[in-house]
Every structure is written in structure tokens, then in C-alpha cells.
Design an enzyme around this catalytic site. Structure first.
Site, PDB file in Angstrom:
ATOM      1  N   ARG A 138       0.858  -1.187   0.000  1.00  0.00           N
ATOM      2  CA  ARG A 138       0.000   0.000   0.000  1.00  0.00           C
ATOM      3  C   ARG A 138       0.892   1.234   0.000  1.00  0.00           C
ATOM      4  O   ARG A 138       1.961   1.246   0.638  1.00  0.00           O
ATOM      5  CB  ARG A 138      -0.902   0.043   1.243  1.00  0.00           C
ATOM      6  CG  ARG A 138      -2.080  -0.936   1.229  1.00  0.00           C
ATOM      7  CD  ARG A 138      -3.144  -0.552   0.190  1.00  0.00           C
ATOM      8  NE  ARG A 138      -4.290  -1.425   0.230  1.00  0.00           N
ATOM      9  CZ  ARG A 138      -4.445  -2.548  -0.486  1.00  0.00           C
ATOM     10  NH1 ARG A 138      -3.483  -2.919  -1.324  1.00  0.00           N
ATOM     11  NH2 ARG A 138      -5.546  -3.269  -0.389  1.00  0.00           N
ATOM     12  N   GLU A 187      -4.448   7.189  -4.868  1.00  0.00           N
ATOM     13  CA  GLU A 187      -4.651   6.496  -6.149  1.00  0.00           C
ATOM     14  C   GLU A 187      -5.977   6.924  -6.757  1.00  0.00           C
ATOM     15  O   GLU A 187      -6.944   7.102  -6.017  1.00  0.00           O
ATOM     16  CB  GLU A 187      -4.637   4.975  -5.923  1.00  0.00           C
ATOM     17  CG  GLU A 187      -3.284   4.507  -5.414  1.00  0.00           C
ATOM     18  CD  GLU A 187      -3.193   2.985  -5.237  1.00  0.00           C
ATOM     19  OE1 GLU A 187      -4.193   2.284  -5.493  1.00  0.00           O
ATOM     20  OE2 GLU A 187      -2.125   2.508  -4.843  1.00  0.00           O
ATOM     21  N   HIS A 198      -1.455  -0.154  -9.694  1.00  0.00           N
ATOM     22  CA  HIS A 198      -1.998  -1.108  -8.714  1.00  0.00           C
ATOM     23  C   HIS A 198      -2.552  -2.365  -9.398  1.00  0.00           C
ATOM     24  O   HIS A 198      -3.751  -2.673  -9.308  1.00  0.00           O
ATOM     25  CB  HIS A 198      -3.083  -0.423  -7.862  1.00  0.00           C
ATOM     26  CG  HIS A 198      -3.308  -1.089  -6.540  1.00  0.00           C
ATOM     27  ND1 HIS A 198      -3.649  -0.403  -5.403  1.00  0.00           N
ATOM     28  CD2 HIS A 198      -3.246  -2.389  -6.167  1.00  0.00           C
ATOM     29  CE1 HIS A 198      -3.797  -1.237  -4.388  1.00  0.00           C
ATOM     30  NE2 HIS A 198      -3.554  -2.452  -4.834  1.00  0.00           N
TER      31      HIS A 198
HETATM   32  C1  DGY Z   1      -5.434  -6.366  -2.521  1.00  0.00           C
HETATM   33  O1  DGY Z   1      -6.085  -7.389  -2.751  1.00  0.00           O
HETATM   34  O2  DGY Z   1      -5.365  -5.857  -1.405  1.00  0.00           O
HETATM   35  C2  DGY Z   1      -4.679  -5.761  -3.653  1.00  0.00           C
HETATM   36  O3  DGY Z   1      -4.076  -4.580  -3.357  1.00  0.00           O
HETATM   37  C3  DGY Z   1      -5.530  -5.692  -4.894  1.00  0.00           C
HETATM   38  O4  DGY Z   1      -5.554  -6.978  -5.358  1.00  0.00           O
END
Ligand code: DGY
Length: 321
Positions: A239, A268, A287
Site C-alpha cells: 500500500r 490512487e 496497482h
Molecule cells: C489487494 O487485494 O489488497 C490488492 O491490493 C488488490 O488486489
């Protein structure tokens, strides 16, 4: 008896909807590439029993206040920092996520990003396409070796372990940091625990794979970056908020570290005038860690099955603890 009502915050593939239709009365935001506007979302949760949402939706107190019948929030992601889990718990609302099904795909992408940044693949491809390739020369577009290098993994969860398997194939020396050391995994995988500072100092590649929580906000900032090797590459597929982006920009611009691969950003979609996008030594992606066709379908299926289970009075398959 009437079927339970659910709201789905993004257009899902037909096969997933067909399955859900057997069980529920469905309302769905019909756009694929535009998130549901907040006011539309708030209006639509009023009388629902279940919510199918993505990491793009902030499932907070304001929303929960508007959804008195809500019994389950099914988040189509392994990360669930977009959901106020505490607030949901107070109201006996179950929160589920989609762990497991995306592990290998996200590890693939993490290793891809590591390799892409190390060998300057995006830069080299643009160099050719922009007509700059006039000759072969000894040090032209040279990058960092991956084989034999030291990989430092921050967060030895499922994806971290899957990354170890890939790195082993490249004869990498692997160290890791985790809230709790995992001695059994160390033996099984042939890896070693380090405290965070030692990991940063020793690694040629640092991959961030921890879940986001306010405790890890800006875990990697100016001080941490300054401990890294000047030849090191930082990869973040977890993240955005975990890395202080302005500190990272300065470190990359001033040669404190050598390169970075980023699949995630603090805000984002990242804005096109973000300073990090101006640097050649950063590979940026929108992402896409879990974005293979099979995996995204499996995630949608698991999120659907969690809704079906809970709204049929059964236990969820993958509750958030
Ligand atoms: C998640 O699943 O947390 C990812 O960032 C997106 O697949």
C-alpha cells in the site's frame, strides 16, 4: 421469503453476476472504470443486507450509519484498510476479504517489478522506441544483477513466502523482517530474520509486503532510505502510505538509493504531475498486483461466496479477524 438485497460497487463479469442473481436482488454500479460516486453509494446502501465493494470505496461510519440492515461487507481485495472494521464489529457486521487466491499472482508481479526496475526495462524500451539506439556501448543502460543479490522482504505473509520461492530460483540470499520472527519458516525456506534497520542496510532489493494499518504509515521515510545501499532498489506492491513519497523522491533523485518499483501510491490514481513520475529510475504501475484474468475472477468468486454464505446464515469463508 424475499431474497436479500445486495449492492455491488463496480460492474462485475457476467458469470459472477449470474451466480449472485440466484440468491440476491442485485443493484450494481454499471461502470467498469469509474468508481461509484459517494452520493450514489450512500443512497444505494440504505436497505441492503450485503455490500460487495472494492478498495476504492471508503466503508466508514458515515456509510454504516446509512445502512441499518447491513450484515456483511465483502471486500474484493486481501487488503481491507478501506473498511472501518472496528465500526463494523460494533454493529455486528461481518467483514470479509479475499486472501489466498491472489498470492501467487501478486508475488509474480512483485518479482516482475523487481526485475523491471533492476534491469531498466521500461527505460530501455523507451530508449529504443524514441530512436536513441544508435550503437552498442559497454555501459549503455546497465542495471543491477538480480541473481546472487540479497533480497530483503518486509512482511513474511503468504505473498512474502511466495516471493521467496521466486527469488530462490535466482540464487538470491533472502532476509526478512516481520512483526514476529518465524523460525520454522526460516528453516523450511532457508531465509534469515533481520530487524528492520539491518534489513535495510544489507539488502540489494527491499520488497514491501505488509498489510497497511496506521501503525505502518510512512514506515519507510528519509531515515530508513538513508540506511539503504546506494545501489539498492525499493519495491512496493503493498500500500502506498507505507512509504513517504516525498522522501522517496529525494532519495531517488539524489542517488541515495538506485531505483524503485511502485505498484501502489498514497493517493490512487496517482496524479500525472506527481514528482515520482518524472524520474527515470522509477517503474510505476497502476496497482495491478493481482491483475491476472484468472485471479481477478477467483477474487470476485470468493467475495461472492462470502456474501452467499453469510446471507444464508452460514459462516463466512474468509472473515477478517
Ligand atoms: C489487494 O487485494 O489488497 C490488492 O491490493 C488488490 O488486489
Amino acid at each position: 421469503m424475499d431474497k436479500p438485497k445486495i449492492y455491488i460497487t463496480r460492474k462485475l463479469p457476467k458469470e459472477i453476476i449470474n451466480n449472485l442473481e440466484e440468491y440476491f436482488i442485485i443493484s450494481m454500479w454499471q461502470e467498469e472504470d469509474v468508481p461509484v460516486p459517494r452520493d450514489v453509494l450512500l443512497e444505494n446502501v440504505k436497505d441492503i443486507d450485503g455490500l460487495f465493494c472494492l478498495l476504492t470505496e471508503d466503508i466508514n461510519k458515515e456509510l454504516l450509519d446509512k445502512a441499518p440492515n447491513l450484515k456483511i461487507i465483502s471486500n474484493m481485495a486481501v487488503g481491507y484498510n478501506n473498511v472501518d472494521v472496528e465500526e463494523a464489529k460494533k454493529r455486528n457486521i461481518i467483514v470479509t476479504n479475499t486472501p489466498g487466491v491472489l498470492t501467487e499472482t501478486t508475488a509474480d508481479l512483485t518479482f516482475t517489478l523487481l526485475m523491471t526496475a533492476a534491469r531498466r526495462i521500461v527505460e530501455a524500451s523507451s530508449y529504443l522506441n524514441e530512436g536513441n539506439w544508435k550503437t552498442w556501448s559497454p555501459m549503455q543502460l546497465t542495471g543491477q544483477d538480480i541473481h546472487g543479490a540479497t533480497l530483503g522482504i518486509i512482511g513474511l505473509g503468504r505473498i512474502g513466502e511466495a516471493l521467496v520461492k521466486r527469488a530462490k530460483g535466482f540464487d538470491m540470499n533472502i532476509i526478512y523482517n516481520n512483526r514476529e520472527p518465524k523460525p520454522e519458516k526460516e528453516r523450511e525456506l532457508g531465509i534469515q530474520y533481520r530487524d528492520l534497520n539491518s534489513l535495510l542496510k544489507e539488502s540489494d532489493f527491499v520488497c514491501i509486503l505488509i498489510p497497511y494499518s496506521p501503525n505502518v504509515y510512512h514506515l519507510i521515510g528519509e531515515k530508513e532510505l538513508s540506511m539503504m545501499k546506494s545501489t539498492a532498489v525499493l519495491v512496493n506492491t503493498a500500500r502506498g502510505g507505507i512509504v513517504n513519497e516525498s522522501a522517496l523522491y529525494n532519495a531517488l533523485k539524489n542517488g541515495v538509493i538506485w531505483g524503485a518499483g511502485l505498484d501502489v501510491f498514497e493517493k490512487e490514481p496517482v496524479s500525472l504531475d506527481h514528482p515520482l513520475l518524472t524520474l527515470k529510475n522509477v517503474v510505476t504501475l497502476p496497482h495491478i498486483g493481482s491483475a491476472s484474468i484468472n485471479t481477478r475472477l477467483k477474487m470476485a468468486e470468493l467475495a461472492s461466496n462470502n456474501l452467499i454464505k453469510v446471507l444464508s446464515g452460514e459462516e463466512p469463508i474468509t472473515p477478517v479477524s
